[in-house]
Design an enzyme around this catalytic site. Structure first.
Site, PDB file in Angstrom:
ATOM      1  N   ASP A  85       0.784  -1.054   0.205  1.00 13.38           N
ATOM      2  CA  ASP A  85      -0.097  -0.021  -0.102  1.00 13.38           C
ATOM      3  C   ASP A  85       1.143   1.275  -0.056  1.00 13.38           C
ATOM      4  O   ASP A  85       1.717   1.394   1.018  1.00 13.38           O
ATOM      5  CB  ASP A  85      -0.994  -0.023   1.119  1.00 13.38           C
ATOM      6  CG  ASP A  85      -2.122  -1.017   1.227  1.00 13.38           C
ATOM      7  OD1 ASP A  85      -2.049  -1.829   0.395  1.00 13.38           O
ATOM      8  OD2 ASP A  85      -2.785  -0.928   1.937  1.00 13.38           O
ATOM      9  N   LYS A 135      -7.269   3.024  -2.426  1.00 18.05           N
ATOM     10  CA  LYS A 135      -7.412   3.037  -0.892  1.00 18.05           C
ATOM     11  C   LYS A 135      -7.705   4.442  -0.295  1.00 18.05           C
ATOM     12  O   LYS A 135      -7.134   5.430  -1.009  1.00 18.05           O
ATOM     13  CB  LYS A 135      -6.373   2.261  -0.412  1.00 18.05           C
ATOM     14  CG  LYS A 135      -6.363   2.218   1.183  1.00 18.05           C
ATOM     15  CD  LYS A 135      -5.099   1.699   2.111  1.00 18.05           C
ATOM     16  CE  LYS A 135      -4.980   1.913   3.394  1.00 18.05           C
ATOM     17  NZ  LYS A 135      -3.893   1.291   4.030  1.00 18.05           N
ATOM     18  N   LYS A 154     -10.257  -0.080  -1.255  1.00 13.16           N
ATOM     19  CA  LYS A 154     -10.226  -0.405   0.395  1.00 13.16           C
ATOM     20  C   LYS A 154     -10.486   0.779   0.971  1.00 13.16           C
ATOM     21  O   LYS A 154     -10.089   1.835   1.000  1.00 13.16           O
ATOM     22  CB  LYS A 154      -8.677  -0.828   0.574  1.00 13.16           C
ATOM     23  CG  LYS A 154      -8.216  -0.881   2.122  1.00 13.16           C
ATOM     24  CD  LYS A 154      -6.640  -1.277   2.062  1.00 13.16           C
ATOM     25  CE  LYS A 154      -6.394  -1.446   3.277  1.00 13.16           C
ATOM     26  NZ  LYS A 154      -4.916  -1.960   3.679  1.00 13.16           N
TER      27      LYS A 154
END
Length: 230
Positions: free
Chosen positions: A95, A159, A188
């Site tokens: 990430d 995300k 996400k």
């Protein structure tokens, strides 16, 4: 509202521990809990990846790493070097925090280049890549622009947040991100998701993964205790 069994919920949870004061003993306990509950992944700062990989060896829970955390303002070279080391240490998901200031400055080409390089590096290792937008700092148009850049670069997920900004995921942002990236890219939701009701709202808005430090509490609320997991 749809019912989520604890087992199904665990499969979409990225259990996170990104506090700077986290100790080795805290990390060990955290990984053992993640293994017990069979979370999809744990997410830690890059210095702990190797430790987590050893503890979680043989389990279904992946080791994820936060890169450029939490500000995203490091150089591309620094982010790539951190990513490369994390992958070598056993990270299975990455990430990476968007360069928020560069996006807001209109430096689209630079942002696009950084995302693409990072995605290519991660995909060469056949691992998943998520781009953290930190939506709390972005306008609606900037969220759309970031999602389009991410989609073109071939990310696996976008995300919402690091969890360190003024606020985390919102239903509005999840819906917008899902609309832009489409059905083949995951979304996400992270930041501020501390109970089952908020997790359900994000999933029903289009999130396909939940990032939280409260995964154990969510599963207990969904009806399973630690003793029910083996």
């Amino acid at each position: 509202m749809r019912y989520y069994s604890p087992e199904n919920l665990a499969r979409v949870i990225d259990q996170t521990l990104l506090k700077p004061e986290a100790t080795r003993q805290t990390i060990i306990k955290f990984c053992r809990e993640a293994r017990q509950y069979r979370f999809q992944a744990v997410f830690v700062n890059s210095g702990w990846v190797k430790h987590c990989r050893l503890i979680l060896k043989g389990s279904r829970t992946k080791v994820g790493v936060a890169i450029g955390f939490p500000f995203g303002a490091a150089s591309t070279a620094a982010k790539l070097a951190e990513t490369k080391q994390a992958l070598a240490d056993g990270a299975e998901e990455v990430d990476l925090v968007l360069n928020i200031g560069a996006l807001k400055s209109g430096m689209t080409a630079d942002v696009k280049k950084e995302i693409r390089k990072a995605v290519q590096l991660v995909h060469r290792h056949r691992k998943n890549f998520k781009l953290i937008l930190e939506t709390c700092y972005l306008t609606r148009d900037e969220i759309i622009k970031a999602c389009r850049l991410a989609k073109k670069a071939g990310v696996d997920f976008v995300k919402t947040s690091t969890g360190w900004g003024p606020h985390g995921a919102t239903v509005e942002h999840i819906k917008l991100m899902k609309k832009i990236v489409g059905p083949n890219i995951g979304v996400k939701a992270s930041g501020g998701i501390r109970n089952l009701a908020s997790a359900k709202k994000m999933l029903e808005a289009g999130a396909t993964r939940i990032g939280t430090s409260a995964g154990v509490a969510l599963l207990k609320e969904a009806g399973k205790g630690l003793s029910d997991y083996g």
